[in-house]
Design a protein around this motif. Structure first.
Motif, short mmCIF file in Angstrom:
data_model
loop_
_atom_site.label_atom_id
_atom_site.label_comp_id
_atom_site.label_asym_id
_atom_site.label_seq_id
_atom_site.Cartn_x
_atom_site.Cartn_y
_atom_site.Cartn_z
N GLU A 298 0.83 -1.22 0.00
CA GLU A 298 0.00 0.00 0.00
C GLU A 298 0.87 1.26 0.00
N ASN A 299 2.08 1.18 0.57
CA ASN A 299 2.97 2.34 0.54
C ASN A 299 3.65 2.47 -0.82
N ILE A 300 4.02 1.34 -1.41
CA ILE A 300 4.63 1.39 -2.76
C ILE A 300 3.62 2.01 -3.73
N ALA A 301 2.33 1.67 -3.54
CA ALA A 301 1.28 2.21 -4.42
C ALA A 301 1.12 3.71 -4.24
N GLU A 302 1.55 4.23 -3.10
CA GLU A 302 1.40 5.68 -2.86
C GLU A 302 2.58 6.49 -3.39
N LEU A 303 3.68 5.80 -3.81
CA LEU A 303 4.83 6.53 -4.34
C LEU A 303 4.44 7.26 -5.62
N LEU A 304 4.91 8.50 -5.76
CA LEU A 304 4.60 9.27 -6.96
C LEU A 304 5.88 9.90 -7.47
N ARG A 305 6.18 9.71 -8.73
CA ARG A 305 7.38 10.36 -9.29
C ARG A 305 7.08 11.82 -9.54
N ILE A 306 7.98 12.69 -9.10
CA ILE A 306 7.74 14.11 -9.39
C ILE A 306 8.86 14.72 -10.23
N ASP A 307 9.96 13.97 -10.42
CA ASP A 307 11.06 14.57 -11.20
C ASP A 307 10.65 14.83 -12.63
N GLU A 308 9.69 14.04 -13.14
CA GLU A 308 9.30 14.19 -14.54
C GLU A 308 8.29 15.30 -14.75
N LEU A 309 7.67 15.75 -13.69
CA LEU A 309 6.65 16.78 -13.88
C LEU A 309 6.91 18.07 -13.11
N ALA A 310 7.89 18.06 -12.20
CA ALA A 310 8.12 19.26 -11.36
C ALA A 310 8.46 20.46 -12.24
N SER A 311 7.76 21.56 -12.00
CA SER A 311 7.99 22.77 -12.78
C SER A 311 9.23 23.49 -12.27
N PRO A 312 10.12 23.91 -13.18
CA PRO A 312 11.29 24.66 -12.72
C PRO A 312 10.92 26.06 -12.24
N LYS A 313 9.66 26.45 -12.50
CA LYS A 313 9.24 27.81 -12.13
C LYS A 313 8.68 27.90 -10.72
N VAL A 314 8.55 26.77 -10.04
CA VAL A 314 8.05 26.83 -8.65
C VAL A 314 9.02 26.04 -7.77
N PRO A 315 9.12 26.41 -6.49
CA PRO A 315 10.03 25.65 -5.63
C PRO A 315 9.57 24.21 -5.48
N LEU A 316 10.53 23.32 -5.34
CA LEU A 316 10.22 21.89 -5.21
C LEU A 316 9.27 21.63 -4.04
N ARG B 12 -26.57 18.50 1.58
CA ARG B 12 -25.71 17.34 1.36
C ARG B 12 -24.50 17.48 2.29
N PHE B 13 -24.20 16.47 3.06
CA PHE B 13 -23.09 16.48 4.02
C PHE B 13 -22.21 15.30 3.64
N GLU B 14 -21.06 15.59 3.01
CA GLU B 14 -20.30 14.48 2.42
C GLU B 14 -18.82 14.57 2.76
N GLY B 15 -18.25 13.45 3.12
CA GLY B 15 -16.82 13.38 3.41
C GLY B 15 -16.02 13.08 2.16
N TYR B 16 -14.73 13.40 2.24
CA TYR B 16 -13.83 13.18 1.09
C TYR B 16 -12.50 12.66 1.62
N LEU B 17 -12.03 11.58 1.07
CA LEU B 17 -10.71 11.01 1.44
C LEU B 17 -9.85 10.87 0.19
N VAL B 18 -8.74 11.58 0.17
CA VAL B 18 -7.98 11.69 -1.07
C VAL B 18 -7.39 10.36 -1.53
N PHE B 19 -6.98 9.50 -0.59
CA PHE B 19 -6.23 8.32 -1.03
C PHE B 19 -7.09 7.33 -1.82
N GLU B 20 -8.38 7.54 -1.79
CA GLU B 20 -9.23 6.67 -2.62
C GLU B 20 -9.60 7.37 -3.92
N ARG B 21 -9.05 8.58 -4.16
CA ARG B 21 -9.59 9.36 -5.28
C ARG B 21 -8.51 10.09 -6.05
N THR B 22 -7.39 9.42 -6.32
CA THR B 22 -6.28 10.12 -6.97
C THR B 22 -6.34 10.07 -8.51
#
Ligand SMILES: NC(=O)c1ccc[n+]([C@@H]2O[C@H](COP(=O)([O-])OP(=O)(O)OC[C@H]3O[C@@H](n4cnc5c(N)ncnc54)[C@H](OP(=O)(O)O)[C@@H]3O)[C@@H](O)[C@H]2O)c1
Length: 345
Positions: free
Chosen positions: A110-128, A279-289
């Motif tokens: 479950e942790n390996i599944a959460e890894l995200l590569r950012i070197d390929e998309l990180a913008s040089p115009k904003v701080p890392l 409408r009263f609704e919760g949101y959990l990001v890890f199920e919705r990426t």
């Protein structure tokens, strides 16, 4: 010591079981420095060196049966230093579900599944560091939950609690761009001024010095509220339920008050949900990426151009300072995302 060698010097923070009804404090954490064998990786596993920790208000404690002390789970921008995963080769820069330590062995599926590569998309115009905050999972949470649950429409009014925080800053600005009237609250006059003078909120109040019901009723005015974007999970929801217009929405995303063991709210007016058809609704990001790509496509240029602003802090200090900085974050010391840079790239 080099990670390529058989041994690693790992500075690590451990957290003790925190009794119910006790807010986390310094005595719950301790730092150890260990010399450990570099792990022998199995298929798909990686070893990362943590570079910039994201201090998130929640910290997950995962105590195995009978255990009284454990590692602290905390996201970081990290560099892969050993790998058995072709998607994350040595040298790749990732968002990693790390622990508060110098090196993390990412081994659970479950942790390996959460890894995200950012070197390929990180913008040089904003701080890392922005990839820990406005362009990272917190920013995505704000963007995705506002649209998918909040369903904001031009002309409506939204109220955002903890509005000067990482999610709150973006939520308010996104809502403003959609043509909503935006009201926020924060815990100091400086933060309130930041919201209205720099981020373009229509109105804001200091929830520590003003009565929440009085302030929100006054600022909502005759138009009332259409969306309550809840980041605090406290008794403010009772006020919002009274002020929401028919078919209004409560977007339940954060529980900042509960992270500090404050008593959970017990609203007495839930009947509003029925009679106003709310409408009263919760949101959990890890199920919705699934919309991350769309988020980066849409929001990155706005952050690059400065059309969407953000305030964050980057502290340059060691792993051993993570706990004290985390406690200061909860106390509201900083505005927006707090990053702790513990190593250079
Ligand atoms: N559902 C999800 O998938 C998801 C994803 C990401 C984050 N979250 C949650 O969203 C919430 C906000 O996250 P964030 O990263 O944007 O944090 P944040 O707002 O930047 O958190 C820090 C701020 O929280 C405020 N705060 C602390 N205790 C408070 C309280 N009792 N009442 C009101 N404000 C309080 C303080 O500001 P003041 O000076 O204004 O008090 C502090 O500066 C957190 O609960 C986080 O866990 C949820």
């Amino acid at each position: 010591m080099s990670p390529n060698a058989k041994q690693l010097t790992n500075t690590r923070v451990l957290v003790a079981k925190i009794p119910q009804d006790v807010a986390p404090n310094k005595s719950h954490f301790r730092t150890v420095v260990l010399t450990e064998e570099s792990p022998a990786l199995q298929n798909n596993e990686v070893l990362v060196q943590n570079i910039i920790f994201s201090l998130d208000p929640y910290i997950r404690h995962e105590f195995a049966e009978g255990q009284e002390e454990t590692k602290v789970i905390g996201f970081a921008i990290a560099k892969v230093v050993d790998s058995k995963n072709v998607g994350f080769p040595v040298g790749a820069l990732v968002l990693s579900p790390s622990n508060w330590e110098s090196y993390t062995h990412v081994s659970r599926p479950e942790n390996i599944a959460e890894l995200l590569r950012i070197d390929e998309l990180a913008s040089p115009k904003v701080p890392l560091s922005a990839y820990n905050g406005i362009l990272g999972i917190p920013g995505y949470t704000s963007w995705d939950s506002l649209h998918s649950v909040g369903n904001p429409k031009a002309g409506e009014t939204i109220y955002v609690s903890s509005a000067a925080g990482t999610l709150g800053q973006l939520t308010g600005q996104l809502a403003k761009r959609k043509g909503l009237r935006v009201i926020g609250s924060a815990g100091s006059d400086e933060k309130v001024a930041f919201l209205t003078k720099e981020l373009g909120f229509d109105a804001a109040f200091n929830y520590k010095t003003e009565d929440k019901r009085e302030a929100l009723t006054r600022l909502a005015g005759e138009r009332g509220l259409d969306i309550y974007y809840d980041l605090v999970g406290d008794d403010t929801v009772e006020v919002a339920l009274d002020l929401l217009n028919p078919r209004g929405r409560v977007v339940s995303v954060g529980i900042l008050s509960l992270h500090q063991n404050q008593a959970p709210p017990a609203p007495h007016n839930l009947v509003n949900i029925l009679f106003k058809q709310l409408r009263f609704e919760g949101y959990l990001v890890f199920e919705r990426t699934e919309n991350l790509g769309k988020f980066w496509e849409e929001v990155t240029p706005l952050v690059e151009s400065g059309e969407i602003k953000f305030k964050e802090t980057v502290l340059e200090s060691g792993v051993e300072t993570l706990a004290e900085n985390y406690l200061a974050l909860l106390a509201g010391k900083w505005t927006g995302k707090v990053n702790v840079k513990v190593a250079s790239l």
